[in-house]
Design an enzyme around this catalytic site. Structure first.
Site, PDB file in Angstrom:
ATOM      1  CB  ILE A   1      -0.937   0.006   1.283  1.00  0.00           C
ATOM      2  CG1 ILE A   1      -2.098   1.072   0.974  1.00  0.00           C
ATOM      3  CG2 ILE A   1      -0.270   0.250   2.511  1.00  0.00           C
ATOM      4  CD1 ILE A   1      -2.876   0.619  -0.190  1.00  0.00           C
TER       5      ILE A   1
ATOM      6  CB  SER B   1      10.333  -0.677   5.947  1.00  0.00           C
ATOM      7  OG  SER B   1       9.866  -2.053   5.797  1.00  0.00           O
ATOM      8  NE  ARG B   2       8.568  -5.903  11.148  1.00  0.00           N
ATOM      9  CZ  ARG B   2       7.955  -6.646  11.592  1.00  0.00           C
ATOM     10  NH1 ARG B   2       7.950  -7.573  12.487  1.00  0.00           N
ATOM     11  NH2 ARG B   2       6.873  -7.259  10.975  1.00  0.00           N
TER      12      ARG B   2
ATOM     13  CE  LYS C   1      -8.131  -0.369   4.356  1.00  0.00           C
ATOM     14  NZ  LYS C   1      -8.718  -1.766   4.494  1.00  0.00           N
TER      15      LYS C   1
ATOM     16  CG  ASP D   1      -7.716  -4.990   5.658  1.00  0.00           C
ATOM     17  OD1 ASP D   1      -7.116  -4.149   6.414  1.00  0.00           O
ATOM     18  OD2 ASP D   1      -7.368  -4.952   4.348  1.00  0.00           O
TER      19      ASP D   1
END
Length: 312
Positions: A15, A37-38, A92, A170
């Site tokens: 996303i 980010s990991r 979201k 979701d």
């Protein structure tokens, strides 16, 4: 603040790459200064950090963050950002639980930070014209049908099946974000059936019956197992005919072939970032918990039905 808002994106999944980065690049109100980010790597040669704590410790000048992580880890990241005085954009759903979102609201208010719970489907082209048309009508019934193939839209996203991952809610919460925007009266859950695969903690399908404060029935059908044509439709029957909002809010049909008023927004995520810039400049927040509250109520009132395991 008149200079561009210095923004870091946290959580560099699908996303973020598909929607957030293009919207940020096209909005002069923002300047992307870092990604977090990991996994993954730097974007456009910008600073890259493995965690929000690394970003906070770096000394890099940041005004705001957009959190695109799975909802289960979002609260702690948002609290770190608020403690740093950074404005927060929440993808979201805004949190794994309703209580988490309320806690973030309280923390942001206390710190004077702008908090934005972003419901991207509300920014689809047909939503505001639908809301305006329905405001002058008597609604007799509404039907929400949100059916999509989870293998196409959420490939490899195992978090969605875990507690707090929402499962079929979701995408279903997108439908509820539209319904709570366009329908003129508040509505609540009467009963629900949740189909839960035996190897998952979240539902793969659901049927929910709502009723609004005027007694009008609203039925919702969600399914992650849809193959072939996908459905993201809301049909509202009224005393003046039937309104259909299709393609996730992007296509509006009114009775008699009426042409709805246009919208100044060009795409959902550009609209979201325009709104985020607006509230940051104004020093306000925009957090509507109605969609996540209805999801929580569906879990509270829902009957869980075991179904076959889900295998991607």
């Amino acid at each position: 603040m008149s200079d561009p808002i210095r923004l870091a994106v946290v959580g560099m999944g699908k996303i973020a790459h598909d929607q957030h980065l293009p919207a940020i690049r096209d909005n002069a109100e923002f300047r992307l200064v870092a990604t977090v980010s990991r996994h993954g790597e730097a974007t456009d040669g910008l600073p890259f950090f493995a965690s929000i704590d690394e970003l906070a410790a770096s000394g890099l000048a940041v005004d705001a963050v957009a959190l695109c992580t799975p909802p289960q880890v979002r609260r702690s990241i948002a609290m770190t950002a608020i403690a740093k005085g950074w404005h927060v954009f929440l993808e979201k759903p805004p949190g794994a639980t309703l209580a988490e979102v309320v806690t973030l609201c309280d923390a942001a208010d206390a710190a004077g930070i702008s908090l934005f719970a972003s419901w991207h489907s509300r920014y689809a082209a047909g939503v505001e014209p639908a809301r305006a048309w329905l405001a002058e009508r008597t609604i007799t019934r509404a039907t929400i049908t949100w059916r999509e193939d989870v293998r196409v839209w959420h490939p490899g996203q195992h978090w969605i099946w875990e507690p707090g991952g929402f499962g079929v809610f979701d995408p279903g919460i997108n439908a509820l974000s539209i319904a709570t925007r366009i329908l003129p009266h508040a509505f609540f859950v009467e009963q629900a059936e949740l189909d839960v695969p035996s190897n998952c903690a979240a539902p793969i399908a659901a049927r929910v019956d709502f009723r609004d404060t005027q007694g009008t029935a609203i039925a919702m059908d969600l399914d992650f197992r849809q193959e072939g044509p996908q459905s993201w439709d809301i049909v509202v029957e009224t005393d003046a005919g039937t309104l259909t909002l299709a393609k996730g809010g992007g296509e509006l049909s009114l009775p008699g072939g009426e042409t709805p008023a246009g919208t100044a927004l060009h795409g959902e995520y550009p609209g979201l970032y325009a709104r985020f810039a607006e509230i940051v400049r104004a020093g306000t927040s925009d957090v509507d918990v109605a969609p996540i509250r209805l999801v929580a109520d569906a879990f509270l009132r829902g009957r869980h039905i075991p179904v076959d395991p889900f295998v991607e």
